[in-house]
Write an enzyme that holds these catalytic residues in place. Structure first.
Site, short mmCIF file in Angstrom:
data_model
loop_
_atom_site.label_atom_id
_atom_site.label_comp_id
_atom_site.label_asym_id
_atom_site.label_seq_id
_atom_site.Cartn_x
_atom_site.Cartn_y
_atom_site.Cartn_z
N VAL A 153 0.83 -1.22 0.00
CA VAL A 153 0.00 0.00 0.00
C VAL A 153 0.86 1.26 0.00
O VAL A 153 0.69 2.16 -0.84
CB VAL A 153 -0.96 0.00 1.23
CG1 VAL A 153 -1.68 1.34 1.37
CG2 VAL A 153 -1.96 -1.13 1.11
N ASP A 164 7.30 -23.45 2.18
CA ASP A 164 7.26 -24.52 1.18
C ASP A 164 6.99 -23.97 -0.23
O ASP A 164 6.52 -24.69 -1.10
CB ASP A 164 6.15 -25.53 1.54
CG ASP A 164 4.77 -24.90 1.59
OD1 ASP A 164 4.66 -23.65 1.57
OD2 ASP A 164 3.78 -25.64 1.64
N THR A 186 3.47 -17.65 4.11
CA THR A 186 3.03 -18.88 4.78
C THR A 186 4.08 -19.28 5.80
O THR A 186 5.28 -19.07 5.57
CB THR A 186 2.83 -20.05 3.79
OG1 THR A 186 2.73 -21.28 4.53
CG2 THR A 186 3.96 -20.20 2.79
N LYS A 206 22.06 -45.53 26.33
CA LYS A 206 23.25 -44.68 26.52
C LYS A 206 23.12 -43.78 27.74
O LYS A 206 24.01 -43.02 28.07
CB LYS A 206 23.42 -43.78 25.28
CG LYS A 206 24.21 -44.44 24.15
CD LYS A 206 24.72 -43.42 23.15
CE LYS A 206 23.61 -43.01 22.22
NZ LYS A 206 23.95 -42.00 21.22
N ARG A 262 4.27 -38.51 25.95
CA ARG A 262 3.14 -37.60 25.73
C ARG A 262 3.30 -36.92 24.38
O ARG A 262 4.42 -36.58 23.99
CB ARG A 262 3.12 -36.49 26.81
CG ARG A 262 2.92 -36.99 28.22
CD ARG A 262 1.46 -37.34 28.48
NE ARG A 262 1.22 -37.63 29.87
CZ ARG A 262 1.40 -38.81 30.47
NH1 ARG A 262 1.86 -39.84 29.76
NH2 ARG A 262 1.14 -38.97 31.75
N ASP A 314 1.25 -21.72 -1.70
CA ASP A 314 1.09 -22.46 -2.95
C ASP A 314 -0.28 -22.34 -3.62
O ASP A 314 -0.38 -22.06 -4.81
CB ASP A 314 1.27 -23.96 -2.65
CG ASP A 314 2.70 -24.36 -2.79
OD1 ASP A 314 3.51 -23.49 -3.09
OD2 ASP A 314 2.97 -25.56 -2.60
N ARG A 324 2.31 -28.51 6.66
CA ARG A 324 1.58 -29.27 5.63
C ARG A 324 2.41 -30.48 5.21
O ARG A 324 2.66 -31.32 6.05
CB ARG A 324 1.24 -28.36 4.45
CG ARG A 324 -0.16 -28.60 4.00
CD ARG A 324 -0.75 -27.50 3.16
NE ARG A 324 0.17 -26.59 2.57
CZ ARG A 324 0.09 -26.17 1.33
NH1 ARG A 324 -0.86 -26.61 0.55
NH2 ARG A 324 0.94 -25.28 0.87
N ARG A 367 -9.86 -19.96 2.72
CA ARG A 367 -9.57 -21.01 1.74
C ARG A 367 -10.82 -21.05 0.86
O ARG A 367 -11.93 -21.09 1.35
CB ARG A 367 -9.36 -22.34 2.44
CG ARG A 367 -8.22 -22.28 3.47
CD ARG A 367 -7.45 -23.57 3.52
NE ARG A 367 -6.45 -23.55 4.59
CZ ARG A 367 -5.18 -23.27 4.40
NH1 ARG A 367 -4.73 -22.97 3.19
NH2 ARG A 367 -4.33 -23.29 5.40
N GLN A 390 0.91 -21.73 16.20
CA GLN A 390 2.09 -21.46 15.34
C GLN A 390 1.81 -20.39 14.30
O GLN A 390 2.73 -19.84 13.70
CB GLN A 390 2.52 -22.74 14.62
CG GLN A 390 2.95 -23.84 15.54
CD GLN A 390 2.92 -25.21 14.87
OE1 GLN A 390 3.94 -25.68 14.41
NE2 GLN A 390 1.77 -25.85 14.82
N ARG A 391 0.55 -20.12 14.05
CA ARG A 391 0.23 -19.14 12.99
C ARG A 391 0.06 -17.72 13.53
O ARG A 391 0.02 -16.76 12.75
CB ARG A 391 -1.06 -19.58 12.28
CG ARG A 391 -0.88 -20.80 11.40
CD ARG A 391 -1.24 -20.50 9.97
NE ARG A 391 -2.62 -20.15 9.82
CZ ARG A 391 -3.58 -21.00 9.43
NH1 ARG A 391 -3.28 -22.26 9.16
NH2 ARG A 391 -4.81 -20.60 9.30
N ARG A 434 -2.96 5.61 3.23
CA ARG A 434 -1.78 5.27 4.04
C ARG A 434 -2.14 4.99 5.50
O ARG A 434 -1.48 4.22 6.19
CB ARG A 434 -0.68 6.32 3.92
CG ARG A 434 -1.04 7.73 4.32
CD ARG A 434 0.16 8.65 4.22
NE ARG A 434 1.22 8.29 5.14
CZ ARG A 434 2.36 7.70 4.80
NH1 ARG A 434 2.62 7.39 3.57
NH2 ARG A 434 3.26 7.42 5.72
N TYR A 435 -3.25 5.60 5.97
CA TYR A 435 -3.64 5.38 7.36
C TYR A 435 -4.36 4.04 7.55
O TYR A 435 -4.48 3.55 8.67
CB TYR A 435 -4.51 6.55 7.86
CG TYR A 435 -3.75 7.84 7.70
CD1 TYR A 435 -2.65 8.11 8.50
CD2 TYR A 435 -4.10 8.77 6.70
CE1 TYR A 435 -1.89 9.26 8.32
CE2 TYR A 435 -3.35 9.92 6.52
CZ TYR A 435 -2.25 10.16 7.33
OH TYR A 435 -1.51 11.29 7.15
N SER A 436 -4.83 3.45 6.46
CA SER A 436 -5.46 2.12 6.58
C SER A 436 -4.46 1.09 7.09
O SER A 436 -4.84 0.06 7.62
CB SER A 436 -5.95 1.62 5.21
OG SER A 436 -6.66 2.59 4.52
#
Ligand code: F6P
Length: 319
Positions: free
Chosen positions: A24, A129, A125, A211, A243, A103, A171, A72, A251-252, A54-56
């Protein structure tokens, strides 16, 4: 060109807002008008867009998610749906579209380009990937999030002498898992790129126990197997409490780290440079620290990301 549209599509990623801001602000600096399209290709099809100034995009650089919304929208594979989308763009006098996503979003941009509407793709993303770029916007923030989660798991796993399995998004790409596992010092790494045998994993865990290892963390990419079932199997075979933790959409989210903000800002501004130079149908990447652009059709059809096998081999030496 005089008017451009910008949208975010597919799974959101930290830094998408910074990328929109980059697009923008750079466009306005060059005297272009910008329309923000809500909820990705769905909003494009439904003609939901607004003019941005610009203020958006003020106070957006540090915000996670995408203020334009994302979706999606598999229906975009239908050429009649895309024809309506192009009609909507033309109705508003928009001459080019910047698509920020992974992708699937690139596939939509490729099709629109083939049908005569110029698009520029920016890789957004957490999965890292996307072909034609070393890094995607959002990846480094997600990496920090995953490493922090692994550190926390390590505390409790060590206190209880347990085996912890941590399922990481990506993914069908193990890049985020591999990097996080190295940074988090995980003892075992399971990736979609490498054939998985749970019995081999169990044998490796048993060898570690023999070990003298008191606890262990297994990092695994989503979709490889059912991690709860795997935890039960490991527990049964090793007699060690096990467990599984699925990190999921945590994570997003979150405020983008500085690198993602810089990458997003640079790529956003670069997309405008490309459009002004008359390019369409390109996707932007960063390769060997330089901004690059590729034919979006070629990127989708022919470019393959190389898997960091050497990273995995290094990680194994550090188990
Ligand atoms: O592409 C980003 C991503 O978070 C992947 O890691 C994951 O497989 C997918 O999106 C999840 O999608 P959704 O949010 O639609 O469930």
């Amino acid at each position: 060109i005089k008017k451009i549209g910008v949208l975010t599509s597919g799974g959101d990623a930290p830094g998408m807002n910074a990328a929109i801001r980059g697009v923008v602000r750079a466009a306005l600096t060059e005297g272009l008008e910008v329309f923000g399209i809500h909820d990705g290709y769905l909003g494009l099809y439904e003609d939901r867009m607004e003019k941005l100034d610009r203020y958006s995009v003020s106070d957006m650089i540090n915000r996670g998610g995408t203020f334009l919304g994302s979706a999606r929208f598999p229906e975009f594979r239908d050429e009649n749906v895309r024809a309506k989308a192009i009609e909507n763009l033309k109705k508003h006098g928009i001459d080019a579209l910047v698509v920020i996503g992974g992708d699937g979003s690139y596939m939509g941009a490729k099709r629109l380009t083939e049908e005569g509407f110029p698009c520029i793709g920016l890789p957004g993303t957490i999965d890292n990937d996307v072909a034609g770029t070393d890094y995607t916007i959002g990846y480094f923030t997600a990496l920090e999030t995953v490493v922090e989660a692994i550190d926390r798991l390590r505390d409790t796993s060590s206190s209880h002498q347990r085996i912890s399995i941590v399922e990481v998004m990506g993914r069908y790409c193990g890049e985020l898992t591999l990097s996080a596992a190295i940074a988090g010092g995980c003892e075992f790494i399971v990736l979609p790129e490498i054939e998985f045998s749970r019995d081999d994993l169990v044998e490796e865990i048993k060898a570690g126990i023999a070990k003298g290892k008191k606890h262990a963390i297994v990092a695994i990419t989503e979709h490889v197997c059912d991690v709860d079932e795997l935890a039960r199997y490991i527990e049964q075979e090793t007699c060690r409490e096990t467990r599984a933790t699925v990190l999921g959409h945590i994570q997003r989210g979150g405020s983008p780290v500085a690198y993602d903000r810089i990458l997003a800002s640079r790529m956003g501004a670069y997309s405008i440079e490309l459009l002004l130079q008359g390019y369409g149908g390109r996707c932007v990447g960063i390769q060997n620290e330089k901004l690059v652009h590729h034919d979006i059709i070629d990127a989708i059809e022919n470019m393959k990301r190389t898997f960091h096998l050497d990273w995995l081999e290094t990680a194994k030496k550090l188990y």
